[in-house]
Design a protein around this motif. Sequence first.
Motif, mmCIF file in Angstrom:
data_model
loop_
_atom_site.group_PDB
_atom_site.id
_atom_site.type_symbol
_atom_site.label_atom_id
_atom_site.label_comp_id
_atom_site.label_asym_id
_atom_site.label_seq_id
_atom_site.Cartn_x
_atom_site.Cartn_y
_atom_site.Cartn_z
ATOM 1 N N PRO A 178 -15.504 23.647 80.685
ATOM 2 C CA PRO A 178 -16.219 24.687 81.436
ATOM 3 C C PRO A 178 -17.019 25.552 80.476
ATOM 4 C CG PRO A 178 -13.837 25.101 81.426
ATOM 5 C CD PRO A 178 -14.064 23.817 80.694
ATOM 6 N N ARG A 179 -17.855 26.417 81.035
ATOM 7 C CA ARG A 179 -18.636 27.330 80.197
ATOM 8 C C ARG A 179 -17.704 28.176 79.347
ATOM 9 N NH1 ARG A 179 -23.919 27.740 80.660
ATOM 10 N NH2 ARG A 179 -24.123 29.907 80.005
ATOM 11 N N ALA A 228 -10.056 43.103 78.070
ATOM 12 C CA ALA A 228 -8.946 42.355 78.665
ATOM 13 C C ALA A 228 -9.193 42.140 80.164
ATOM 14 C CB ALA A 228 -7.629 43.094 78.431
ATOM 15 N N GLU A 229 -9.715 43.155 80.836
ATOM 16 C CA GLU A 229 -10.037 43.021 82.262
ATOM 17 C C GLU A 229 -11.150 42.001 82.471
ATOM 18 O OE1 GLU A 229 -10.962 46.956 83.708
ATOM 19 O OE2 GLU A 229 -9.004 47.715 83.089
ATOM 20 N N ALA A 230 -12.172 42.032 81.610
ATOM 21 C CA ALA A 230 -13.262 41.063 81.708
ATOM 22 C C ALA A 230 -12.752 39.649 81.446
ATOM 23 C CB ALA A 230 -14.376 41.424 80.723
ATOM 24 N N ASP A 231 -11.808 39.518 80.522
ATOM 25 C CA ASP A 231 -11.193 38.224 80.231
ATOM 26 C C ASP A 231 -10.558 37.661 81.503
ATOM 27 O OD1 ASP A 231 -9.718 36.037 79.286
ATOM 28 O OD2 ASP A 231 -8.838 37.141 77.619
ATOM 29 N N VAL A 232 -9.829 38.482 82.232
ATOM 30 C CA VAL A 232 -9.192 38.035 83.477
ATOM 31 C C VAL A 232 -10.251 37.593 84.481
ATOM 32 C CG1 VAL A 232 -7.824 38.783 85.478
ATOM 33 C CG2 VAL A 232 -7.107 39.418 83.154
ATOM 34 N N ARG A 233 -11.280 38.416 84.685
ATOM 35 C CA ARG A 233 -12.334 38.071 85.664
ATOM 36 C C ARG A 233 -13.031 36.767 85.294
ATOM 37 N NH1 ARG A 233 -13.466 43.517 85.005
ATOM 38 N NH2 ARG A 233 -15.309 43.028 83.774
ATOM 39 N N GLU A 234 -13.389 36.615 84.038
ATOM 40 C CA GLU A 234 -14.097 35.413 83.591
ATOM 41 C C GLU A 234 -13.198 34.181 83.694
ATOM 42 O OE1 GLU A 234 -17.446 35.185 82.633
ATOM 43 O OE2 GLU A 234 -17.478 37.213 83.464
ATOM 44 N N GLU A 278 -10.644 33.813 85.770
ATOM 45 C CA GLU A 278 -10.505 33.506 87.192
ATOM 46 C C GLU A 278 -11.744 32.802 87.741
ATOM 47 O OE1 GLU A 278 -9.548 37.347 88.885
ATOM 48 O OE2 GLU A 278 -7.392 37.008 88.640
ATOM 49 N N ALA A 279 -12.899 33.060 87.127
ATOM 50 C CA ALA A 279 -14.145 32.417 87.544
ATOM 51 C C ALA A 279 -14.285 31.011 86.950
ATOM 52 C CB ALA A 279 -15.344 33.283 87.147
ATOM 53 N N GLY A 280 -13.287 30.582 86.173
ATOM 54 C CA GLY A 280 -13.292 29.217 85.648
ATOM 55 C C GLY A 280 -13.948 29.051 84.297
ATOM 56 N N ARG A 281 -14.064 30.137 83.555
ATOM 57 C CA ARG A 281 -14.690 30.077 82.230
ATOM 58 C C ARG A 281 -13.632 30.191 81.134
ATOM 59 N NH1 ARG A 281 -17.656 33.823 85.281
ATOM 60 N NH2 ARG A 281 -19.562 32.914 86.105
ATOM 61 N N ILE A 282 -13.897 29.562 80.011
ATOM 62 C CA ILE A 282 -13.089 29.748 78.807
ATOM 63 C C ILE A 282 -13.589 31.030 78.146
ATOM 64 C CG2 ILE A 282 -12.560 28.840 76.516
ATOM 65 C CD1 ILE A 282 -12.950 26.023 77.706
ATOM 66 N N VAL A 283 -12.669 31.886 77.731
ATOM 67 C CA VAL A 283 -13.040 33.181 77.163
ATOM 68 C C VAL A 283 -12.549 33.287 75.725
ATOM 69 C CG1 VAL A 283 -12.781 35.688 77.374
ATOM 70 C CG2 VAL A 283 -12.931 34.277 79.442
ATOM 71 N N VAL A 284 -13.435 33.744 74.839
ATOM 72 C CA VAL A 284 -13.057 34.133 73.482
ATOM 73 C C VAL A 284 -13.510 35.571 73.312
ATOM 74 C CG1 VAL A 284 -13.032 31.831 72.463
ATOM 75 C CG2 VAL A 284 -15.156 33.096 72.520
ATOM 76 N N LYS A 285 -12.731 36.342 72.562
ATOM 77 C CA LYS A 285 -13.042 37.761 72.413
ATOM 78 C C LYS A 285 -12.466 38.267 71.097
ATOM 79 C CE LYS A 285 -9.235 39.711 75.220
ATOM 80 N NZ LYS A 285 -8.186 38.825 75.005
ATOM 81 N N PRO A 286 -12.785 39.493 70.720
ATOM 82 C CA PRO A 286 -12.191 40.055 69.500
ATOM 83 C C PRO A 286 -10.669 40.073 69.610
ATOM 84 C CG PRO A 286 -13.996 41.432 70.265
ATOM 85 C CD PRO A 286 -13.727 40.420 71.346
ATOM 86 N N GLY A 287 -10.015 39.746 68.533
ATOM 87 C CA GLY A 287 -8.560 39.722 68.528
ATOM 88 C C GLY A 287 -7.935 40.851 67.741
#
Length: 126
Positions: free
Chosen positions: A21-22, A37-43, A45-54
């Motif tokens: 997926p995207r 973290a909230e955006a991670d959940v939304r993305e 749930e929308a079927g996207r793989i999420v990477v973010k600052p750790g």
Amino acid sequence: MSHPQTPAKTLVEAKKGLGLPRIVVICGSTRFMAEMAEADVRETEAGRIVVKPGVDMKSSHARRSPAGAAALKARLDELHRAKIRLADEVLVVGGYIGDSTRAEIAYARSLGKPVRFTHPEVDPDA
């Protein structure tokens, strides 16, 4: 005459071939870690793989010494640029854009990556 495949094109084709997926990379000031973290959940749930600052460089952390903070920041910045190269698009979170985030946006756009904003009014190119 055929042209050699660029690493970026090879990556795009490999991700398609794997049926991935995207991939969305989240960017923004670490003051917005909760919003990230909230955006991670939304993305997700929308079927996207999420990477973010750790790592939040603004918070105290037992493994970080003041002497090593600058070197760690440089390594984390390079790691985040690698996440941007990996991603299909960028999501900028928060209502403030600092120098680091502005540089990440410019980098993503230089690579032709689409950039979305949770707060479009902060887009430096709007």
